[in-house]
Motif scaffolding. Structure first.
Motif, PDB file in Angstrom:
ATOM      1  N   LEU A  39      22.046  23.139 -48.462  1.00  0.00           N
ATOM      2  CA  LEU A  39      23.171  24.033 -48.208  1.00  0.00           C
ATOM      3  C   LEU A  39      22.734  25.429 -47.777  1.00  0.00           C
ATOM      4  CD1 LEU A  39      25.669  23.037 -51.048  1.00  0.00           C
ATOM      5  CD2 LEU A  39      25.463  22.130 -48.723  1.00  0.00           C
ATOM      6  N   VAL A  40      21.613  25.908 -48.310  1.00  0.00           N
ATOM      7  CA  VAL A  40      21.124  27.236 -47.931  1.00  0.00           C
ATOM      8  C   VAL A  40      20.710  27.233 -46.462  1.00  0.00           C
ATOM      9  CG1 VAL A  40      19.370  29.006 -48.384  1.00  0.00           C
ATOM     10  CG2 VAL A  40      20.479  27.833 -50.296  1.00  0.00           C
ATOM     11  N   GLN A  41      19.964  26.206 -46.054  1.00  0.00           N
ATOM     12  CA  GLN A  41      19.560  26.087 -44.653  1.00  0.00           C
ATOM     13  C   GLN A  41      20.790  25.938 -43.755  1.00  0.00           C
ATOM     14  OE1 GLN A  41      16.852  25.736 -42.547  1.00  0.00           O
ATOM     15  NE2 GLN A  41      15.173  25.959 -43.983  1.00  0.00           N
ATOM     16  N   ALA A  42      21.718  25.083 -44.176  1.00  0.00           N
ATOM     17  CA  ALA A  42      22.926  24.854 -43.368  1.00  0.00           C
ATOM     18  C   ALA A  42      23.691  26.156 -43.176  1.00  0.00           C
ATOM     19  CB  ALA A  42      23.814  23.807 -44.038  1.00  0.00           C
ATOM     20  N   HIS A  43      23.873  26.912 -44.239  1.00  0.00           N
ATOM     21  CA  HIS A  43      24.599  28.187 -44.157  1.00  0.00           C
ATOM     22  C   HIS A  43      23.872  29.136 -43.216  1.00  0.00           C
ATOM     23  CE1 HIS A  43      26.225  32.094 -45.349  1.00  0.00           C
ATOM     24  NE2 HIS A  43      27.233  31.453 -45.930  1.00  0.00           N
ATOM     25  N   MET A  44      22.546  29.187 -43.317  1.00  0.00           N
ATOM     26  CA  MET A  44      21.768  30.059 -42.443  1.00  0.00           C
ATOM     27  C   MET A  44      22.017  29.725 -40.976  1.00  0.00           C
ATOM     28  SD  MET A  44      17.640  30.443 -41.947  1.00  0.00           S
ATOM     29  CE  MET A  44      17.489  29.219 -40.658  1.00  0.00           C
ATOM     30  N   TRP A  45      21.939  28.432 -40.620  1.00  0.00           N
ATOM     31  CA  TRP A  45      22.120  28.023 -39.224  1.00  0.00           C
ATOM     32  C   TRP A  45      23.553  28.265 -38.759  1.00  0.00           C
ATOM     33  CZ3 TRP A  45      17.889  28.214 -36.857  1.00  0.00           C
ATOM     34  CH2 TRP A  45      16.704  27.741 -37.411  1.00  0.00           C
ATOM     35  N   PHE A  46      24.537  27.974 -39.616  1.00  0.00           N
ATOM     36  CA  PHE A  46      25.931  28.258 -39.252  1.00  0.00           C
ATOM     37  C   PHE A  46      26.129  29.760 -39.052  1.00  0.00           C
ATOM     38  CE2 PHE A  46      27.380  24.194 -41.572  1.00  0.00           C
ATOM     39  CZ  PHE A  46      27.439  23.476 -40.399  1.00  0.00           C
ATOM     40  N   ASN A  47      25.509  30.559 -39.894  1.00  0.00           N
ATOM     41  CA  ASN A  47      25.625  32.009 -39.774  1.00  0.00           C
ATOM     42  C   ASN A  47      25.046  32.484 -38.442  1.00  0.00           C
ATOM     43  OD1 ASN A  47      26.413  34.520 -40.780  1.00  0.00           O
ATOM     44  ND2 ASN A  47      24.412  34.919 -41.674  1.00  0.00           N
ATOM     45  N   LEU A  48      23.887  31.973 -38.076  1.00  0.00           N
ATOM     46  CA  LEU A  48      23.265  32.352 -36.804  1.00  0.00           C
ATOM     47  C   LEU A  48      24.117  31.910 -35.614  1.00  0.00           C
ATOM     48  CD1 LEU A  48      19.591  31.538 -37.785  1.00  0.00           C
ATOM     49  CD2 LEU A  48      20.517  33.817 -37.284  1.00  0.00           C
TER      50      LEU A  48
END
Length: 97
Positions: A39-48
């Motif tokens: 989820l942390v990685q997913a949030h990072m990529w969605f944020n970018l």
């Protein structure tokens, strides 16, 4: 839908080359479902992807945030800032303990 290792590698390579919002969004999807859930990685990529104008990424990031702790969200935001500064993703992302 699970992604194969080669599909994941292709998207990472596309992000390294151009960093288009569609590729960043796809990485968010990859890390939010299936065997690669992070989820942390997913949030990072969605944020970018959202910073590059992806409305779908903004919605996914919002929905994902509802499943995450404040520490996880903060870790994802730090990772996104670090990626933007360095031009590449951090090697390892961990929420504060």
């Amino acid at each position: 839908m699970a992604y194969t290792d080669s599909e994941i590698a292709e998207v990472h390579e596309a992000v390294r080359k151009a960093g288009q919002s569609e590729d960043l969004y796809k990485l968010g999807l990859i890390y939010s479902i299936g065997d690669s859930t992070d989820l942390v990685q997913a949030h990072m990529w969605f944020n970018l992807a959202a910073t590059r104008g992806s409305q779908a990424a903004k919605e996914c990031r919002r929905e994902l945030s509802e499943q995450m702790s404040k520490d996880e969200i903060a870790a994802a935001q730090r990772a996104a800032r670090d990626w933007l500064r360095a031009g590449e993703p951090p090697v390892e992302i961990k929420a504060a303990a």
